[in-house]
Write an enzyme that holds these catalytic residues in place. Sequence first.
Site, PDB file in Angstrom:
ATOM      1  CG  ASP A   6       1.214  -0.434   6.603  1.00  0.00           C
ATOM      2  OD1 ASP A   6       1.374  -1.471   5.915  1.00  0.00           O
ATOM      3  OD2 ASP A   6       0.303   0.391   6.360  1.00  0.00           O
ATOM      4  CG  ASP A  11      -0.225   3.542   5.366  1.00  0.00           C
ATOM      5  OD1 ASP A  11       0.140   2.921   4.347  1.00  0.00           O
ATOM      6  OD2 ASP A  11      -0.819   3.021   6.316  1.00  0.00           O
ATOM      7  CG  ASN A  33       2.581  -0.764   3.068  1.00  0.00           C
ATOM      8  OD1 ASN A  33       2.002  -1.622   2.397  1.00  0.00           O
ATOM      9  ND2 ASN A  33       1.971   0.308   3.545  1.00  0.00           N
ATOM     10  CB  THR A 115      -4.456   2.609   7.299  1.00  0.00           C
ATOM     11  OG1 THR A 115      -3.238   3.213   7.797  1.00  0.00           O
ATOM     12  CG2 THR A 115      -5.646   3.494   7.600  1.00  0.00           C
ATOM     13  CG  PHE A 156      -0.279  -5.993   2.345  1.00  0.00           C
ATOM     14  CD1 PHE A 156      -0.126  -5.134   3.423  1.00  0.00           C
ATOM     15  CD2 PHE A 156       0.798  -6.773   1.956  1.00  0.00           C
ATOM     16  CE1 PHE A 156       1.091  -5.053   4.102  1.00  0.00           C
ATOM     17  CE2 PHE A 156       2.016  -6.698   2.630  1.00  0.00           C
ATOM     18  CZ  PHE A 156       2.152  -5.840   3.709  1.00  0.00           C
ATOM     19  CG  ASN A 157      -3.532  -3.343   5.555  1.00  0.00           C
ATOM     20  OD1 ASN A 157      -2.308  -3.286   5.413  1.00  0.00           O
ATOM     21  ND2 ASN A 157      -4.330  -2.317   5.310  1.00  0.00           N
ATOM     22  CG  HIS A 231      -5.736   0.791  -0.940  1.00  0.00           C
ATOM     23  ND1 HIS A 231      -6.696   0.020  -1.554  1.00  0.00           N
ATOM     24  CD2 HIS A 231      -4.600   0.601  -1.653  1.00  0.00           C
ATOM     25  CE1 HIS A 231      -6.153  -0.612  -2.594  1.00  0.00           C
ATOM     26  NE2 HIS A 231      -4.886  -0.274  -2.676  1.00  0.00           N
ATOM     27  CG  ASP A 232      -3.981   3.063   4.031  1.00  0.00           C
ATOM     28  OD1 ASP A 232      -2.742   3.041   4.065  1.00  0.00           O
ATOM     29  OD2 ASP A 232      -4.671   2.019   3.982  1.00  0.00           O
TER      30      ASP A 232
HETATM   31  O1  RIB Z   1      -4.050  -3.550   0.491  1.00  0.00           O
HETATM   32  C1  RIB Z   1      -3.837  -2.170   0.664  1.00  0.00           C
HETATM   33  C2  RIB Z   1      -3.320  -1.881   2.028  1.00  0.00           C
HETATM   34  O2  RIB Z   1      -2.065  -2.534   2.241  1.00  0.00           O
HETATM   35  C3  RIB Z   1      -3.039  -0.385   2.265  1.00  0.00           C
HETATM   36  O3  RIB Z   1      -3.226  -0.079   3.612  1.00  0.00           O
HETATM   37  C4  RIB Z   1      -1.586  -0.257   1.917  1.00  0.00           C
HETATM   38  O4  RIB Z   1      -0.954   0.839   2.583  1.00  0.00           O
HETATM   39  C5  RIB Z   1      -1.050  -1.557   2.443  1.00  0.00           C
HETATM   40  O5  RIB Z   1      -0.823  -1.399   3.840  1.00  0.00           O
HETATM   41 CA    CA Z   2      -1.412   0.940   4.884  1.00  0.00          CA
END
Ligand code: RIB
Ligand code: CA
Length: 308
Positions: A6, A11, A33, A115, A156-157, A231-232
């Site tokens: 996303d 990403d 996102n 991701t 979040f994801n 993160h990703d």
């Molecule tokens: O919490 C972080 C994640 O949420 C990452 O993948 C960021 O790109 C968002 O998608």
């Molecule tokens: Ca992401």
Amino acid sequence: MLVDCDPGHDDAVMLVCAAAYADVVAVTTVNGNVGLGRTTANALAIADHLGWDVPVHAGAARPLLADPIDAPEVHGHSGMDGVTLPDPDRTAPGDAVEVLIESTRAEEGIWLVPTGPLTNVALALRADPGLDERLAGICLMGGGGSGGNVTAAAEFNVYADPEAAAITFRARCPVRMCGLDVTHQVTTDATFAARVRGVGGPAATLVAEVVEAGIARFGRYATSTIDPPMHDPVALLAVTHPHLVEGTVAAIEVDTGFGPSRGATIVDRRIVTRDGVDPRVGVTTEWVHTADAPAMLDLIVDACRRWA
Ligand code: RIB
Ligand code: CA
């Protein structure tokens, strides 16, 4: 490898690494996102920016059940605020779920690296009950073993689509969770941005702008770290360079209730239950808890060097 994402600043860095280190069959996009139109346009723009001829397919525009949420405070309304990316001159077909299914029918043993929210993954698992047995595994960025970033409990994801995450963690292939507890070990700063800029070329410029945009934003609202975490890329590099992470087999449950811990990923760290049973027997989920951050940051720089 199949990548479901996303874009989204981190990403974008993950895609630079995927292009450099993996044989990517397709990139699929999901609402996350920012809305699906933007995550898809961003994925196409990033591929064009790198001159990367990879198929891009759009997927779900909303979660399975939850109301859509997004993260403009992190990524801006474009999803890539602060990053110079010309809008793509092409669009993507909306058949991501079919692509996830057909790609694994054409070739077994593919790793799936999501991701973003897991909506496309869950839809594909539901549409083709044999999909998970054809995968080498799913290595996802999401969740975590110690709290969240969208709420105190949820990352979040997973929070964006807890029902999809619950379906994904029940897949019969190996499912590796690269959550906030490991991704927050791999953070960037202005020194790293300058190091990347020194490489030169389109990928280096993209990654440096991602980091600099993150620093500018995180200073304002940081939920958990001031220095932008990668993160990703952690989830991607955990597949291409598995020696750089450590994990533990553990049952992982997603809270799909509607209370304060909705979207939490509950990691069972026990080695024996009160009944004297080892709760890890037959478990195919893994909690990735440690990353070699310096080595991962070096790989991000080296990935940029491919386009210098
Ligand atoms: O919490 C972080 C994640 O949420 C990452 O993948 C960021 O790109 C968002 O998608
Ligand atoms: Ca992401």
